[in-house]
Design a protein around this motif. Structure first.
Motif, PDB file in Angstrom:
ATOM      1  N   ALA A 146      -3.651 -22.444 -10.807  1.00  0.00           N
ATOM      2  CA  ALA A 146      -3.085 -23.413 -11.760  1.00  0.00           C
ATOM      3  C   ALA A 146      -4.187 -24.180 -12.487  1.00  0.00           C
ATOM      4  CB  ALA A 146      -2.156 -24.380 -11.033  1.00  0.00           C
ATOM      5  N   PHE A 147      -5.368 -24.289 -11.841  1.00  0.00           N
ATOM      6  CA  PHE A 147      -6.461 -25.007 -12.485  1.00  0.00           C
ATOM      7  C   PHE A 147      -7.031 -24.265 -13.677  1.00  0.00           C
ATOM      8  CE2 PHE A 147      -6.922 -28.858 -10.371  1.00  0.00           C
ATOM      9  CZ  PHE A 147      -6.727 -28.691  -9.012  1.00  0.00           C
ATOM     10  N   ASN A 148      -6.668 -22.987 -13.807  1.00  0.00           N
ATOM     11  CA  ASN A 148      -7.087 -22.255 -15.002  1.00  0.00           C
ATOM     12  C   ASN A 148      -5.960 -22.108 -16.001  1.00  0.00           C
ATOM     13  OD1 ASN A 148      -9.552 -21.905 -13.890  1.00  0.00           O
ATOM     14  ND2 ASN A 148      -9.221 -19.801 -13.213  1.00  0.00           N
ATOM     15  N   LEU A 153      -3.857 -29.500 -15.648  1.00  0.00           N
ATOM     16  CA  LEU A 153      -4.770 -29.353 -14.514  1.00  0.00           C
ATOM     17  C   LEU A 153      -6.161 -28.924 -14.975  1.00  0.00           C
ATOM     18  CD1 LEU A 153      -2.483 -27.855 -11.753  1.00  0.00           C
ATOM     19  CD2 LEU A 153      -3.275 -30.177 -12.016  1.00  0.00           C
ATOM     20  N   VAL A 154      -6.219 -28.192 -16.094  1.00  0.00           N
ATOM     21  CA  VAL A 154      -7.535 -27.831 -16.644  1.00  0.00           C
ATOM     22  C   VAL A 154      -8.277 -29.107 -17.027  1.00  0.00           C
ATOM     23  CG1 VAL A 154      -8.698 -26.758 -18.596  1.00  0.00           C
ATOM     24  CG2 VAL A 154      -6.851 -25.561 -17.472  1.00  0.00           C
TER      25      VAL A 154
ATOM     26  N   CYS B  34     -17.102 -24.483  -6.959  1.00  0.00           N
ATOM     27  CA  CYS B  34     -16.542 -23.145  -6.912  1.00  0.00           C
ATOM     28  C   CYS B  34     -15.070 -23.198  -7.253  1.00  0.00           C
ATOM     29  CB  CYS B  34     -16.800 -22.474  -5.562  1.00  0.00           C
ATOM     30  SG  CYS B  34     -15.640 -22.884  -4.276  1.00  0.00           S
ATOM     31  N   PHE B  35     -14.589 -22.159  -7.916  1.00  0.00           N
ATOM     32  CA  PHE B  35     -13.221 -22.116  -8.411  1.00  0.00           C
ATOM     33  C   PHE B  35     -12.535 -20.923  -7.773  1.00  0.00           C
ATOM     34  CE2 PHE B  35     -14.545 -25.335 -11.158  1.00  0.00           C
ATOM     35  CZ  PHE B  35     -15.725 -24.948 -11.773  1.00  0.00           C
ATOM     36  N   ASP B  36     -11.573 -21.206  -6.926  1.00  0.00           N
ATOM     37  CA  ASP B  36     -10.908 -20.182  -6.133  1.00  0.00           C
ATOM     38  C   ASP B  36      -9.505 -19.969  -6.687  1.00  0.00           C
ATOM     39  OD1 ASP B  36      -9.879 -18.547  -4.213  1.00  0.00           O
ATOM     40  OD2 ASP B  36     -10.451 -19.819  -2.525  1.00  0.00           O
TER      41      ASP B  36
END
Lengths: 310, 295
Positions: A146-148, A153-154, B34-36
């Motif tokens: 969701a952060f992407n 959230l971004v 880091c992006f998981d």
């Protein structure tokens, strides 16, 4: 609009020059402000975030009539006076309980901000763990796709990365990796609304693992926050473009025409432009003069001698 | 000899540093982030708070382990018995806090130095003073060049008048040097300002002088009307005031008056605040209320 102050001595001048725009900037300072009404939850949150952010943080303990989403002037005034480009405003009202607004400024104007509702807060004091030293850079982990994908959230990810970044550094001591901040996106709501965001902080202990990389063990340090995303103010296109513009001096210069072969020898390429062979200026030889071709009968004594000497 | 047993024992003594992830985790080591994007066990997150926190801690530990693995494989430098890992450049785009500084225009000296290719030789701050056998700053407080602040004796130079005050001469020389520097800095500033505005500095000075002249002319008691003009002075252009004729076309007069009325009553009240209607209304209301109270 504050007048630009004039320096009357060298110390003041150094202070002002420090605040001027620079190629490589200072670390961002965060400002923690309280709204006109606050709750214990939000006060604890602000206090903990302030201690995480020390020493580049300023804590205002008095209450201020401040509503970031309605009027920008007070935030911009504070940012200008304190030279802080990050701010966190905490307030509490019936409509928006335990409200935390995190935001950034660019050139003393609000760039973007996000309003979060703190649904649960466990402070550092409630955890019995040992807190880490002030001014350490944290490791940051963002869990969840969701952060992407989710626009809000971004924006939150970008703001949190900036908030907890600390001083810009090009090397880090491997002993100084003391704490970790994890932000996890919870499951989305029924209508596709953004779920809870879990903000957790841990201290690390590095243990032997038999290999070069150590084994990491975590212990919760706090603060531990459950956040609900409320309103988001995205930055305007042109302001964002201006803000991410890198000065020319920082752009990486590519080295061209230099290569190394397998043995480690350095080779360079020199590009010579097109040469007009006819027009090259060589040593003047009388025999080669063009008009002498018309009179072949005349004896060229000097030129013959020269030919013999060659 | 069977060493597998010993190797297994050794392996089991330490806990694993391997972490399994379906989708490879993205790192931004410059930021230590880091992006998981792997799937999170939502059931655990919806469960009780304790279960949720334990799950989150486990997830975080694995993420931290991955990051530590990456950080420990970076090139290192050893410095004062602590090992530093060199971080690569930051990959995520983060905004600056202030815009990039504008390029400062070159001063006269800098332009000259560029043409002649004069390099700036860095001088050290401290200089060794042989006389006093100590290190002193090259300039400034207790500097080497300030020794003659108040010398007890100054020889009169060959060409100077013996009755001149040499101490005064020294002071004046220093003052002149400072003033010269200030004048040059001012000149640089003015030249760069002119270039910024797209004019030649000489033309800019000319313009400034002319406008100053015009102003000074009008500073007399009769506003410069009866002063003799110098030969070759340009005629000063003033504002031309236009007056309507006394006897106008009646339609025109009517329309002008109506315009004024409109402006005063409502039309431009909001924008030009000829009359602040709100304030006026409040004043009237207050007057009415006070009248009622009196009654």
């Amino acid at each position: 609009m504050l007048l630009k102050p004039k320096a009357k001595n060298a110390r003041a001048k150094r202070f002002l020059v420090n605040r001027d725009p620079k190629i490589v900037e200072n670390g961002k300072t965060a400002l923690f402000v309280r709204g006109s009404t606050t709750s214990q939850v939000i006060l604890d949150t602000l206090k903990d975030l302030y201690s995480l952010r020390k020493p580049d943080a300023i804590n205002f303990t008095k209450k201020n009539e401040i509503h970031p989403f309605d009027s920008e002037t007070s935030i911009e005034f504070f940012a200008r006076k304190n030279d802080s480009s990050l701010f966190a405003v905490g307030m509490h009202s019936k409509k928006r309980p335990h409200n935390l607004v995190l935001g950034r400024t660019f050139n003393y104007n609000i760039l973007d901000m996000i309003e979060l509702g703190v649904e649960r807060c466990t402070t550092m004091q409630q955890f019995k763990a040992q807190t880490c030293a002030i001014g350490m850079k944290p490791l940051m982990i963002f869990n969840g796709e969701a952060f992407n994908q989710n626009e809000d959230l971004v924006r939150l990810k970008s703001i949190l990365l900036d908030f907890f970044r600390g001083e810009a550094a090009d090397k880090v001591s491997l002993k100084g990796l003391e704490y970790v901040i994890t932000v996890t996106a919870g499951p989305a709501g029924a209508n596709g609304e953004t779920g809870l965001v879990f903000f957790r902080t841990y201290t690390t202990t590095l243990k032997k693992s038999g290999t070069r990389q150590p084994r990491v063990e975590l212990e919760e340090m706090g603060p531990s926050l459950d956040l609900r995303v409320r309103r988001v103010r995205q930055p305007t296109e042109d302001m964002w473009k201006q803000a991410i513009k890198m000065p020319r001096e920082l752009k990486v210069v590519k080295t061209k025409n230099i290569s190394r072969d397998g043995l480690g020898d350095k080779y360079g390429r020199i590009h010579v432009g097109k040469q007009e062979i006819n027009k090259i200026q060589t040593r003047k030889v009388k025999a080669l003069k063009k008009h002498l071709d018309d009179k072949p009968s005349k004896k060229q004594k000097t030129s013959n001698d020269m030919a013999d000497s060659d | 000899m069977d060493v597998t047993g010993i190797l297994d024992e050794h392996k089991n003594r330490f806990k694993s540093i391997q972490v399994e992830r379906l989708v490879p985790v993205e790192f931004d080591l410059g930021l230590m982030a880091c992006f998981d994007v792997n799937m999170i066990d939502e059931a655990q997150l919806r469960a009780s708070q304790k279960a949720r926190d334990t799950y989150l801690q486990e997830l975080s530990r694995e993420g931290a382990q991955l990051m530590i693995n990456e950080l420990f494989s970076l090139p290192t430098t050893v410095d004062e018995d602590s090992v530093y890992a060199t971080l690569p450049a930051i990959r995520t785009v983060l905004p600056r806090e202030k815009p990039a500084p504008k390029e400062k225009p070159m001063t006269r000296w800098e332009k000259f130095a560029k043409i002649k290719n004069i390099q700036n030789k860095k001088k050290s701050r401290m200089v060794y003073d042989e006389e006093k056998a100590e290190w002193r700053p090259r300039f400034g407080f207790k500097g080497v060049n300030n020794d003659d602040q108040k010398p007890w004796l100054i020889e009169v130079p060959g060409n100077a008048d013996p009755y001149d005050d040499q101490y005064k001469a020294r002071r004046e020389e220093k003052k002149e040097r400072i003033d010269k520097n200030a004048r040059r800095a001012q000149r640089n500033f003015e030249e760069n300002l002119a270039v910024e505005k797209g004019m030649k500095p000489r033309d800019m000075r000319k313009r400034e002088l002319q406008s100053a002249l015009v102003l000074s002319k009008g500073s007399t008691a009769s506003m410069g009307k009866f002063d003799d003009k110098l030969a070759g002075e340009p005629k000063v252009k003033g504002l031309k005031r236009k007056f309507d004729p006394l006897v106008k076309n009646s339609d025109k007069e009517k329309s002008n008056n109506m315009e004024i009325l409109n402006r005063v009553s409502k039309g431009e009240a909001k924008t030009t605040s000829v009359v602040n209607v709100r304030k006026a209304q409040r004043a009237i209301n207050n007057a009415k209320r006070s009248k009622k109270q009196e009654k």
